[in-house]
Design a protein around this motif. Structure first.
Motif, short mmCIF file in Angstrom:
data_model
loop_
_atom_site.label_atom_id
_atom_site.label_comp_id
_atom_site.label_asym_id
_atom_site.label_seq_id
_atom_site.Cartn_x
_atom_site.Cartn_y
_atom_site.Cartn_z
N GLU A 32 -3.66 -0.73 -0.95
CA GLU A 32 -3.71 -0.84 -2.40
C GLU A 32 -3.69 0.54 -3.06
OE1 GLU A 32 -3.49 -2.60 -5.96
OE2 GLU A 32 -3.32 -3.55 -3.98
N LYS A 33 -4.41 1.51 -2.50
CA LYS A 33 -4.41 2.86 -3.07
C LYS A 33 -3.03 3.50 -2.96
CE LYS A 33 -9.32 3.74 -2.23
NZ LYS A 33 -10.32 4.54 -1.46
N ARG A 48 -0.67 2.01 -5.53
CA ARG A 48 -0.91 2.44 -6.90
C ARG A 48 -0.52 3.92 -7.12
NH1 ARG A 48 -6.11 -0.05 -6.44
NH2 ARG A 48 -7.02 2.05 -6.49
#
Length: 777
Positions: free
Chosen positions: A473-474, A477
């Motif tokens: 997820e990091k 993003r």
């Protein structure tokens, strides 16, 4: 003639070189500068083998990739080292994390103490980069406090980017091959494999091509001041010296200039060595202390240059009749003969012909025949160019006044014009041949990686201790990332230890698994068997519902693994293979996250593949920063469509770095030669101006005098370069293919160097075109 008589006449020539007042000193200085430039490059070239050897020794001395028979247990004299390399732009930053396990733990070369956690020692070049605005993104990735710099003994070059940081709990990563425990730094493995014959051929040709222009220019530099020397020689004949004595005195003058050139060359070399310490050419840098020429080679240069000066002068004066009232150069020279000028290139072809078709599978090429053949072909350029210039300018017609002045000057002294461009013609001929050879064999040293760059461009290796979902997820993003595909990958076998059949296990969500195979349908909890993939023969044996398999099985030759048992589900689904992101088909089992057995996270490797937005600036740097923030042991890799052999790349890089030095020398030598020619014609130019000739006309005349020989020289260089390139390709059993873009670029670079030199010579030319230049004493 006795040796004493030779020495007396040579000494007389040396005295004449420095006793001629201001004119004599200027002539000697120009010769010394010209010879000195060549000597400096020769000394730098003889220092290259030592520099490469020192770089290799430094690399081996700091190596932590040790070859040992058994794993080293922790002790008071061991240290755990982890590779934490990173990239910044297209440059690799060498990084190591260190965790000493005792008071006698070995320090890497160039480091005087171990950095603590949160500290690092860096190379001077990396420190400068981190403190600059351009290194802002890299500083975010390397936030540790800088507590020192790495000494010269721990670096392979002055511009190398490297760091050592403090680490903790590194021993837990030894089983994953992310870290290693050592009790000393330094390579102790087997010697490297020998270089293949084609690469050896490339190295030989590169050295010959780089050194030949230097030798040609040194031979031309010792003949500076020819016209004024002729008048001095005539004066010697007038006072009673015979022809042979006069020639020996002329050789003594050349010897004086060459000897002074050796001094200048040593000074230029020392200056160049210091400058080289702060310059990086094609990502290759050295410390000044690396550039120490071999004493034997330096002695050879010191002996060969003065000897060449004497021989070249004697040979140049063999066909000159020196009389008390002048020399024959004041009249129209005899027509040059062609037949003997064809002998050197023909002899070169004869020497290379026996190796045609040899290729890389029939042993090494004969280095003496290679060097001799290439040298003779390039010498052919210097032999043929005066004849070509003379034959062409003799047929040139009338035109503007500037054109007529230039043509007449070339008709009277075509040899001088040819000598001025001989060096660049030889350089261009050699460069064209090398470009053809490199282009022809490039495919043999370049392989297709298979990566599908339309679907992903980067790969992030996430440590098992980092939750893959949050890491993905990091990364997703991160600015510039369009898509992220997360997988847990590993091997599964039919036994816990020493399995007889193994295959891949790939875990991910349904979207990610669809990038691996064509799925009939997918929901969390499904397991698929992918059969029929290339090189996969064991999946049909293992894809039996209800059978127990083992993730990450152990082998006797390796460390004990955290093997996890799992059962093939009864509702196993079938899937068809497709080309994966890596460009290959992946067989084995595809497992959704919900179907993974408990503890599987310790048995599988975690990878995230990223698709980047090509329009996003610094997307790769931001991904690397995000990865570093996840965990210090996270590594990234940027994909490329092709991968080139490291040795081939090193040879090519060495060629480009050497070519830069040779072109710089050629430019400087041409400028010195041009200034010497203008100085010789100072009274003639002043006379023409006094009679009303426009300065614009004289300037254009000088441009034409340069343009015509260089055009003919580049044309001849192209012919010889293409011939040599074709022969070298035939020797490597490679189809002959002309890279016209490279040919035009090489000739264009040569023409550009001459154009720049000509423009730089215009201000001195304008100063010389004054009526007071007729003043004499």
């Amino acid at each position: 003639m006795s040796a004493r008589g030779w020495a007396r006449d040579l000494a007389q020539g040396v005295r004449f070189a420095f006793a001629g007042g201001r004119e004599g000193w200027v002539r000697a200085l120009l010769t010394a500068v010209g010879v000195g430039l060549g000597v400096a490059l020769l000394l730098l070239t003889t220092a290259i083998p030592n520099a490469l050897a020192v770089r290799h020794d430094r690399e081996m001395a700091r190596s932590d990739d040790l070859v040992v028979d058994a794993r080293i247990p922790p002790a008071a004299d061991t240290v755990v080292v982890a590779h934490v390399d990173t990239d910044f732009g297209d440059t690799t930053v060498r990084g190591r994390a260190l965790e000493p396990e005792g008071p006698r733990a070995p320090l890497p070369p160039g480091v005087d103490r171990f950095p603590a956690v949160g500290e690092m020692v860096v190379s001077p070049a990396l420190k400068e980069l981190l403190e600059s605005d351009s290194g802002k993104l890299l500083r975010e990735r390397l936030p540790d406090r800088i507590v020192g710099t790495i000494g010269e003994s721990g670096l392979i070059g002055s511009a190398e980017l490297a760091f050592y940081r403090g680490g903790e709990d590194l021993a837990s990563y030894i089983d994953d091959a992310r870290a290693t425990r050592i009790d000393r730094f330094g390579f102790s493995g087997s010697p490297s494999e020998p270089m293949d014959p084609v690469l050896l051929l490339l190295v030989l040709v590169v050295f010959v091509v780089l050194l030949m222009p230097v030798a040609v220019f040194v031979a031309a530099a010792v003949r500076f001041g020819g016209e004024r020397r002729d008048r001095r020689l005539a004066a010697l004949r007038l006072v009673g010296a015979d022809g042979r004595t006069t020639r020996r005195i002329a050789a003594g003058e050349a010897l004086a200039g060459a000897a002074l050139g050796l001094v200048f060359g040593a000074v230029f070399f020392l200056i160049g060595r210091e400058v080289a310490g702060g310059v990086e050419v094609y990502r290759v840098s050295v410390f000044p202390s690396y550039l120490n020429p071999s004493p034997l080679l330096a002695l050879l240069v010191a002996v060969a240059v003065p000897a060449a000066a004497v021989l070249v002068t004697l040979l140049a004066l063999r066909g000159v009749v020196i009389e008390p009232l002048g020399v024959v150069r004041a009249a129209k020279p005899a027509r040059r003969r062609l037949w003997w000028r064809l002998l050197p290139p023909l002899a070169g072809l004869v020497m290379l012909y026996p190796m045609v078709g040899k290729g890389r599978g029939n042993g090494e090429f004969n280095q003496y025949l290679v060097v001799g053949g290439v040298v003779l072909l390039l010498v052919g350029v210097t032999a043929l160019l005066p004849w070509v210039v003379e034959a062409v300018v003799a047929r040139l017609g009338t035109g503007a006044v500037s054109w007529q002045l230039a043509v007449r000057r070339l008709q009277l002294s075509s040899g001088t014009a040819a000598r001025m461009v001989n060096g660049i013609a030889v350089a261009v001929a050699g460069a064209i041949a090398l470009q053809m050879l490199f282009a022809g064999v490039d495919d043999d040293y370049t392989k297709n990686t298979g990566y599908d760059l339309t679907r992903a461009q980067m790969q992030v290796d996430v440590p098992r201790t980092v939750p893959l979902e949050s890491a993905t997820e990091k990364l997703r993003r991160t600015e510039g990332v369009r898509a992220a595909y997360a997988y847990a990958e590993g091997m599964t076998g039919d036994r816990r230890t020493e399995p007889g059949a193994t295959t891949w296990v790939t875990a991910g969500d349904c979207a990610a698994l669809r990038e691996v195979a064509t799925l009939p349908s997918c929901r969390d909890g499904d397991v698929f068997a992918v059969q029929g993939a290339e090189y996969d023969t064991d999946t049909p044996k293992l894809a039996v519902p209800g059978r127990t398999l083992y993730l990450d099985p152990s082998y006797e030759s390796g460390p004990e693994r955290a093997t996890v048992a799992w059962r093939v589900p009864r509702d196993l689904k079938q899937a068809r293979p497709r080309t994966w992101l890596t460009g290959a088909e992946r067989g084995g089992f595809l497992v959704t996250w919900g179907a993974l057995p408990a503890g599987a996270g310790t048995a599988l490797y975690q990878e995230v593949y990223l698709a980047l937005d090509p329009s996003a600036d610094d997307a790769r740097e931001r991904v690397r920063n995000t990865a570093a923030a996840l965990h210090p042991m996270t590594s990234t890799m940027t994909w490329a469509a092709t991968e080139r052999s490291g040795r081939f790349t090193s040879v090519r890089t060495g060629l480009f770095a050497g070519a830069v030095c040779v072109l710089a020398l050629i430019g400087a030598s041409l400028l010195v030669s041009q200034l010497e020619q203008l100085r010789e014609r100072r009274k003639l130019l002043s006379s023409l101006v006094a009679f009303g000739t426009r300065r614009r006309t004289l300037s254009l005349s000088v441009l034409w005098q340069t343009a015509v020989p260089i055009a003919l020289g580049l044309l001849l260089a192209s012919v010889v370069g293409l011939t040599l390139g074709a022969v070298l390709l035939k020797m490597t059993a490679t189809p002959v293919r002309v890279d016209w873009t490279s040919v035009l670029s090489m000739t264009g670079i040569g023409a550009a160097v001459v154009l720049v030199v000509t423009l730089l010579s215009l201000p001195p030319l304008l100063r010389l075109m004054r009526p007071d230049g007729l003043r004499t004493e």
